[in-house]
Enzyme design. Structure first.
Site, PDB file in Angstrom:
ATOM      1  N   ARG A 180       3.609   7.848  11.143  1.00  0.00           N
ATOM      2  CA  ARG A 180       3.154   7.444  12.462  1.00  0.00           C
ATOM      3  C   ARG A 180       2.974   8.685  13.318  1.00  0.00           C
ATOM      4  O   ARG A 180       3.782   9.609  13.281  1.00  0.00           O
ATOM      5  CB  ARG A 180       4.146   6.484  13.129  1.00  0.00           C
ATOM      6  CG  ARG A 180       4.166   5.088  12.495  1.00  0.00           C
ATOM      7  CD  ARG A 180       2.853   4.346  12.686  1.00  0.00           C
ATOM      8  NE  ARG A 180       2.846   3.030  12.075  1.00  0.00           N
ATOM      9  CZ  ARG A 180       2.376   2.761  10.859  1.00  0.00           C
ATOM     10  NH1 ARG A 180       1.905   3.736  10.086  1.00  0.00           N
ATOM     11  NH2 ARG A 180       2.378   1.511  10.409  1.00  0.00           N
ATOM     12  N   HIS A 222      -7.296   6.441  10.006  1.00  0.00           N
ATOM     13  CA  HIS A 222      -6.149   5.825   9.323  1.00  0.00           C
ATOM     14  C   HIS A 222      -6.631   5.018   8.117  1.00  0.00           C
ATOM     15  O   HIS A 222      -6.820   3.804   8.190  1.00  0.00           O
ATOM     16  CB  HIS A 222      -5.389   4.942  10.295  1.00  0.00           C
ATOM     17  CG  HIS A 222      -4.015   4.596   9.832  1.00  0.00           C
ATOM     18  ND1 HIS A 222      -3.058   4.046  10.644  1.00  0.00           N
ATOM     19  CD2 HIS A 222      -3.418   4.716   8.616  1.00  0.00           C
ATOM     20  CE1 HIS A 222      -1.945   3.842   9.965  1.00  0.00           C
ATOM     21  NE2 HIS A 222      -2.141   4.234   8.732  1.00  0.00           N
ATOM     22  N   GLN A 257      -4.681   4.241  18.354  1.00  0.00           N
ATOM     23  CA  GLN A 257      -5.647   4.032  17.276  1.00  0.00           C
ATOM     24  C   GLN A 257      -6.593   2.895  17.673  1.00  0.00           C
ATOM     25  O   GLN A 257      -6.120   1.815  17.987  1.00  0.00           O
ATOM     26  CB  GLN A 257      -4.927   3.710  15.964  1.00  0.00           C
ATOM     27  CG  GLN A 257      -4.126   4.874  15.454  1.00  0.00           C
ATOM     28  CD  GLN A 257      -3.613   4.726  14.030  1.00  0.00           C
ATOM     29  OE1 GLN A 257      -3.375   5.705  13.351  1.00  0.00           O
ATOM     30  NE2 GLN A 257      -3.415   3.493  13.567  1.00  0.00           N
ATOM     31  N   ASN A 276       0.812  -1.216   0.000  1.00  0.00           N
ATOM     32  CA  ASN A 276       0.000   0.000   0.000  1.00  0.00           C
ATOM     33  C   ASN A 276       0.846   1.267   0.000  1.00  0.00           C
ATOM     34  O   ASN A 276       0.379   2.338   0.370  1.00  0.00           O
ATOM     35  CB  ASN A 276      -0.972   0.001   1.180  1.00  0.00           C
ATOM     36  CG  ASN A 276      -0.292  -0.204   2.523  1.00  0.00           C
ATOM     37  OD1 ASN A 276       0.938  -0.239   2.617  1.00  0.00           O
ATOM     38  ND2 ASN A 276      -1.078  -0.346   3.576  1.00  0.00           N
TER      39      ASN A 276
END
Length: 388
Positions: free
Chosen positions: A285, A333, A314, A147
């Protein structure tokens, strides 16, 4: 037989989709640079469908259960009473995603005597305590490059959205207004600006390459300097450190892994050296940035905008200050979990499992920790010291 524990994000509020906006995905021959795409023996899913949520199961159930393995899929991952915590002691394999990470801390690893393999369905394995994994002989792997372009596209979108101040203008339309002066009062052209990337690995280089046609001045810093021909092709200016680079930039994009050298890198001190009215985009991050320092920089005007899709923890709580700070373009995210990316990281997860279950070697580029030390992509990106 293996017990596989898979942590995925929740299904859509309205249930798993019964139809999709598009029919299928474009065919890609390989990743940029020639690395081959994931190559499992077969797929038990339709590329372009939702695989990263609980009902999608990364398309793994039929494959695993046909061989007698057990698959448990849950989104319940936090706290001592979570299903993840209850199932962990029996797990041989844990699969998690950066977007909804099951944090494999040293304490959790100590409670998992059977754990032999931790797979990141995607890229970025800092939710695993890598030192603890090394000590316990656990292999850590991720679907490298699956990704990277997805994240790069998201970062470019966020840069343009901040500089052009797209989100307030869109909100005016949705609210029925036509307030042009308000819509353009913070809108600028990207052309001619100086844009810098903190790290120039697969994602950072892809962002720089996509920004080059905008006629901007490109900068980067990385502990591994790019080849001279790449610097010349893209017109890159190299800087030995982030401290050296950011004062020269109007826009900074963060694309580094999280490790002790990068944690809280963007603190009050570094932010104070940036140009007044600069923009910061972080799809790497969250803990590379000091949470409260970002808020202060936006409130003071040091930053004209901040965008990203990475948070800590998260999922972020409803009272997280990044939800309400001024001039932000935050998303949950999602940058690396487009339907296109899901097809690749689901296929790569199966490829890793096929190799491991058959007693074969996992692709070198997928490895983060193996054989009691950093390996493959992990040896390039991380240091074997305490993970934050």
């Amino acid at each position: 037989m293996a017990n596989v524990l898979c942590v995925l994000y929740d299904d859509p509020a309205g249930g798993h989709p019964s139809s999709y906006a598009r029919d299928g995905l474009p065919s890609l021959p390989h990743y940029p640079g020639g690395q081959t795409l994931p190559s499992p023996s077969a797929l038990d899913f339709v590329p372009g469908q939702l695989l990263g949520s609980v009902s999608g199961e990364l398309g793994l159930r039929r494959f695993l259960e046909a061989q007698g393995h057990t698959l448990v899929v849950t989104s319940d991952k936090d706290g001592p009473d979570s299903e993840f915590e209850r199932r962990l002691p029996d797990a041989d394999v844990v699969i998690s995603q950066p977007f909804w990470p099951a944090y494999l801390t040293a304490d959790r690893i100590a409670k998992a005597p059977n754990l032999k393999l931790a797979i990141t369905a995607g890229i970025g394995s800092d939710h695993v305590d890598l030192d603890a994994a090394i000590r316990h002989g656990i292999t850590v792997a991720e679907v490298t490059y699956s990704n990277s372009i997805s994240v790069a596209e998201h970062a470019v979108m966020m840069i343009l959205a901040l500089v052009r101040d797209y989100l307030p203008a869109h909100r005016i339309v949705r609210e029925g207004g036509w307030d042009i002066a308000d819509a353009v009062a913070r809108s600028y052209d990207l052309e001619g600006m100086h844009v810098g990337s903190v790290a120039a690995g697969r994602i950072g280089t892809a962002i720089l390459r996509r920004l080059a046609p905008f006629d901007v001045h490109l900068h980067y810093t990385d502990r591994h300097r790019l080849p001279r021909e790449t610097e010349e092709e893209l017109g890159l200016t190299y800087h030995p450190s982030a401290e050296d680079m950011v004062p020269a930039c109007d826009v900074v994009t963060v694309n580094a892994p999280l490790h002790p050298e990068t944690e809280a890198l963007f603190d009050d001190r570094l932010l104070a050296t940036m140009k007044r009215g600069s923009y910061l985009v972080n799809t790497a991050r969250a803990r590379i940035c000091d949470r409260d320092a970002i808020v202060r920089a936006l409130e003071s005007g040091r930053l004209a905008g901040y965008a990203g899709d990475v948070w800590f923890p998260q999922p972020a709580g409803p009272d997280h200050p990044w939800r309400t700070m001024p001039h932000h373009g935050m998303t949950p995210h999602v940058s690396g979990t487009s339907l296109s990316a899901q097809a690749r990281y689901a296929a790569g997860t199966r490829e890793i499992l096929e190799s491991w279950l058959a007693g074969g070697a996992i692709r070198e580029e997928y490895l983060i920790v193996d054989g009691g030390g950093l390996a493959g992509a992990g040896a390039h990106s991380y240091t074997a010291t305490a993970q934050g």
